[in-house]
Design a protein around this motif. Structure first.
Motif, PDB file in Angstrom:
ATOM      1  N   PHE A   1      47.787 -49.078  45.248  1.00 27.84           N
ATOM      2  CA  PHE A   1      46.587 -48.426  45.771  1.00 27.84           C
ATOM      3  C   PHE A   1      46.270 -47.163  44.970  1.00 27.84           C
ATOM      4  O   PHE A   1      47.113 -46.633  44.239  1.00 27.84           O
ATOM      5  CB  PHE A   1      46.766 -48.087  47.249  1.00 27.84           C
ATOM      6  CG  PHE A   1      48.051 -47.357  47.538  1.00 27.84           C
ATOM      7  CD1 PHE A   1      48.145 -45.972  47.447  1.00 27.84           C
ATOM      8  CD2 PHE A   1      49.195 -48.059  47.910  1.00 27.84           C
ATOM      9  CE1 PHE A   1      49.320 -45.303  47.708  1.00 27.84           C
ATOM     10  CE2 PHE A   1      50.396 -47.394  48.171  1.00 27.84           C
ATOM     11  CZ  PHE A   1      50.448 -46.010  48.067  1.00 27.84           C
ATOM     12  N   PHE A   2      45.032 -46.665  45.132  1.00 28.96           N
ATOM     13  CA  PHE A   2      44.596 -45.432  44.482  1.00 28.96           C
ATOM     14  C   PHE A   2      44.267 -44.396  45.546  1.00 28.96           C
ATOM     15  O   PHE A   2      43.450 -44.643  46.421  1.00 28.96           O
ATOM     16  CB  PHE A   2      43.335 -45.669  43.639  1.00 28.96           C
ATOM     17  CG  PHE A   2      43.547 -46.620  42.496  1.00 28.96           C
ATOM     18  CD1 PHE A   2      44.297 -46.250  41.398  1.00 28.96           C
ATOM     19  CD2 PHE A   2      42.979 -47.880  42.529  1.00 28.96           C
ATOM     20  CE1 PHE A   2      44.481 -47.119  40.345  1.00 28.96           C
ATOM     21  CE2 PHE A   2      43.159 -48.760  41.480  1.00 28.96           C
ATOM     22  CZ  PHE A   2      43.915 -48.379  40.379  1.00 28.96           C
ATOM     23  N   GLY A   3      44.884 -43.254  45.458  1.00 30.27           N
ATOM     24  CA  GLY A   3      44.567 -42.160  46.371  1.00 30.27           C
ATOM     25  C   GLY A   3      44.703 -40.835  45.659  1.00 30.27           C
ATOM     26  O   GLY A   3      45.386 -40.730  44.639  1.00 30.27           O
ATOM     27  N   ARG A   4      44.046 -39.833  46.200  1.00 28.40           N
ATOM     28  CA  ARG A   4      44.191 -38.496  45.623  1.00 28.40           C
ATOM     29  C   ARG A   4      45.526 -37.876  45.995  1.00 28.40           C
ATOM     30  O   ARG A   4      46.162 -37.190  45.206  1.00 28.40           O
ATOM     31  CB  ARG A   4      43.065 -37.590  46.134  1.00 28.40           C
ATOM     32  CG  ARG A   4      41.669 -37.946  45.657  1.00 28.40           C
ATOM     33  CD  ARG A   4      40.666 -37.015  46.323  1.00 28.40           C
ATOM     34  NE  ARG A   4      39.299 -37.340  45.953  1.00 28.40           N
ATOM     35  CZ  ARG A   4      38.662 -36.804  44.918  1.00 28.40           C
ATOM     36  NH1 ARG A   4      39.286 -35.936  44.149  1.00 28.40           N
ATOM     37  NH2 ARG A   4      37.422 -37.134  44.646  1.00 28.40           N
ATOM     38  N   GLY A   5      45.934 -38.064  47.240  1.00 29.94           N
ATOM     39  CA  GLY A   5      47.128 -37.412  47.751  1.00 29.94           C
ATOM     40  C   GLY A   5      48.405 -38.154  47.408  1.00 29.94           C
ATOM     41  O   GLY A   5      48.393 -39.303  46.954  1.00 29.94           O
ATOM     42  N   ASP A   6      49.531 -37.497  47.644  1.00 35.41           N
ATOM     43  CA  ASP A   6      50.856 -38.056  47.406  1.00 35.41           C
ATOM     44  C   ASP A   6      51.285 -38.852  48.632  1.00 35.41           C
ATOM     45  O   ASP A   6      51.462 -38.294  49.719  1.00 35.41           O
ATOM     46  CB  ASP A   6      51.832 -36.908  47.130  1.00 35.41           C
ATOM     47  CG  ASP A   6      53.242 -37.394  46.818  1.00 35.41           C
ATOM     48  OD1 ASP A   6      53.499 -38.604  46.960  1.00 35.41           O
ATOM     49  OD2 ASP A   6      54.082 -36.551  46.462  1.00 35.41           O
ATOM     50  N   SER A   7      51.461 -40.155  48.466  1.00 38.69           N
ATOM     51  CA  SER A   7      51.825 -41.004  49.605  1.00 38.69           C
ATOM     52  C   SER A   7      53.162 -40.595  50.211  1.00 38.69           C
ATOM     53  O   SER A   7      53.438 -40.879  51.379  1.00 38.69           O
ATOM     54  CB  SER A   7      51.879 -42.467  49.179  1.00 38.69           C
ATOM     55  OG  SER A   7      52.887 -42.670  48.198  1.00 38.69           O
ATOM     56  N   GLY A   8      53.997 -39.903  49.431  1.00 39.10           N
ATOM     57  CA  GLY A   8      55.266 -39.425  49.965  1.00 39.10           C
ATOM     58  C   GLY A   8      55.088 -38.451  51.114  1.00 39.10           C
ATOM     59  O   GLY A   8      55.959 -38.341  51.990  1.00 39.10           O
ATOM     60  N   GLU A   9      53.962 -37.734  51.135  1.00 38.83           N
ATOM     61  CA  GLU A   9      53.691 -36.819  52.238  1.00 38.83           C
ATOM     62  C   GLU A   9      53.514 -37.589  53.548  1.00 38.83           C
ATOM     63  O   GLU A   9      53.957 -37.145  54.614  1.00 38.83           O
ATOM     64  CB  GLU A   9      52.446 -35.984  51.938  1.00 38.83           C
ATOM     65  CG  GLU A   9      52.617 -35.032  50.750  1.00 38.83           C
ATOM     66  CD  GLU A   9      51.329 -34.298  50.418  1.00 38.83           C
ATOM     67  OE1 GLU A   9      50.337 -34.448  51.160  1.00 38.83           O
ATOM     68  OE2 GLU A   9      51.325 -33.572  49.406  1.00 38.83           O
ATOM     69  N   VAL A  10      52.867 -38.744  53.464  1.00 41.07           N
ATOM     70  CA  VAL A  10      52.687 -39.568  54.664  1.00 41.07           C
ATOM     71  C   VAL A  10      54.026 -40.146  55.096  1.00 41.07           C
ATOM     72  O   VAL A  10      54.349 -40.184  56.294  1.00 41.07           O
ATOM     73  CB  VAL A  10      51.660 -40.686  54.408  1.00 41.07           C
ATOM     74  CG1 VAL A  10      51.509 -41.572  55.639  1.00 41.07           C
ATOM     75  CG2 VAL A  10      50.307 -40.089  54.021  1.00 41.07           C
ATOM     76  N   ALA A  11      54.823 -40.595  54.126  1.00 40.67           N
ATOM     77  CA  ALA A  11      56.145 -41.129  54.450  1.00 40.67           C
ATOM     78  C   ALA A  11      56.984 -40.077  55.189  1.00 40.67           C
ATOM     79  O   ALA A  11      57.669 -40.388  56.171  1.00 40.67           O
ATOM     80  CB  ALA A  11      56.850 -41.593  53.177  1.00 40.67           C
TER      81      ALA A  11
END
Length: 329
Positions: free
Chosen positions: A281-291
């Motif tokens: 996927f493409f996102g601006r934010g760091d998916s690790g923050e959601v994890a």
């Protein structure tokens, strides 16, 4: 816009470090264009689980580089027959996810060569049903880049052998192999040309409205900084492979228009104690923050719904709705 020469470097760690250095360190009163060609390598998307994307035996036997990039999207194979381009500029708030803005100049250049290219799907360039380019983006602190591959004369069998096909991704496209979907640009040229001639044609076409191509010359200190970044990040095992946590809950799902998601949770006594989010996927934010925000949450529908309601999902994952994300969890 100014063109920056990479001095014909083919080391992927140095080229990706150069791209990041331009993004973070050069004056933002200019836009920049960078080209680079890499030695045989697999370039991993920011959010991917490296060990599940590469054919480890093939990588070892053929001494391929494996390097993670800053942008999202899927893993790609690079070799000396693949030209990469990168547009680096201010993030105006309208350009992230707008792949067409950055691929149009390339499409125009290809059509001048008789290559009937067009943008398809989220981020691909195709000739007919055959893919010749994939594109990805990264944004940080008001700046961004949009970069892409151009399969000019790559060793296609290596593309197939080096990467593991994701069945979830390809089922939705009704295709049976990577090989059937990709093509070299040389297949569509009326007259043969070298990759250097091709590179010069693309460059001249992009700057066709200017009497000469404006350059930005990097200093010795710039290059020293690029080398340091390459050593500290792009040659690092932690960056290129990272951790794959233990898990006892896993969901893999393709969300149309957003990409493939692979969510892994370690749930103990009904509470999430570890989490990881992989995908193209493409996102601006760091998916690790959601994890990280998932950790400590009860693994039940009500608790997850309450948590997700406070997360800007499109910022992290692109066009994903709350309902789709809850279904994934």
């Amino acid at each position: 816009m100014r063109f920056i020469s990479n001095n014909n470097i083919t080391d992927p760690a140095l080229n990706l470090a150069l791209e990041e250095y331009i993004l973070r360190s050069l004056p933002d009163n200019d836009d920049y264009l960078l080209f680079y060609i890499n030695e045989p390598s697999i370039i991993i998307g920011k959010n991917q689980n490296t060990v599940e994307e590469v054919n480890a035996e093939y990588v070892e036997a053929n001494k391929l580089h494996v390097v993670r990039r800053l942008s999202g999207g899927g893993a790609v194979y690079h070799d000396l027959g693949n030209l990469n381009f990168s547009f680096i500029m201010k993030d105006d708030g309208q350009s992230f996810h707008n792949f067409k803005k950055f691929t149009e100049p390339v499409v125009r250049a290809l059509r001048k060569l008789g290559v009937d290219a067009e943008m398809t799907g989220r981020n691909d360039l195709q000739v007919g049903e055959r893919k010749i380019s994939g594109n990805a983006q990264f944004s940080t602190k008001g700046k961004m880049f949009s970069h892409g591959t151009l399969l000019f004369d790559s060793e296609m069998e290596n593309v197939v052998s080096a990467l593991k096909a994701n069945a979830e991704k390809y089922v939705s496209k009704s295709t049976k192999s990577i090989r059937s979907r990709v093509a070299n640009i040389t297949e569509f040229l009326a007259e043969p040309m070298t990759i250097d001639q091709f590179r010069q044609h693309i460059l001249a076409s992009i700057f066709e409205d200017q009497s000469e191509i404006p350059f930005y010359d990097l200093t010795e200190q710039d290059w020293a900084n690029v080398q340091k970044l390459a050593d500290e990040r792009y040659r690092s095992w932690e960056w290129n492979y990272g951790r794959s946590p233990a898990f006892n809950m896993r969901q893999v799902k393709r969300i149309e228009g957003a990409g493939t998601f692979d969510v892994r949770l370690q749930v103990e006594e009904g509470v999430i104690v570890d989490a990881a989010i992989f995908g193209d996927f493409f996102g601006r934010g760091d998916s690790g923050e959601v994890a990280q925000r998932l950790i400590g949450t009860r693994y039940d529908a009500a608790a997850l719904k309450e948590l997700v309601s406070g997360i800007d999902l499109p910022y992290y994952f692109g066009p994903v709705t709350q309902e789709q994300w809850l279904e994934l969890l």
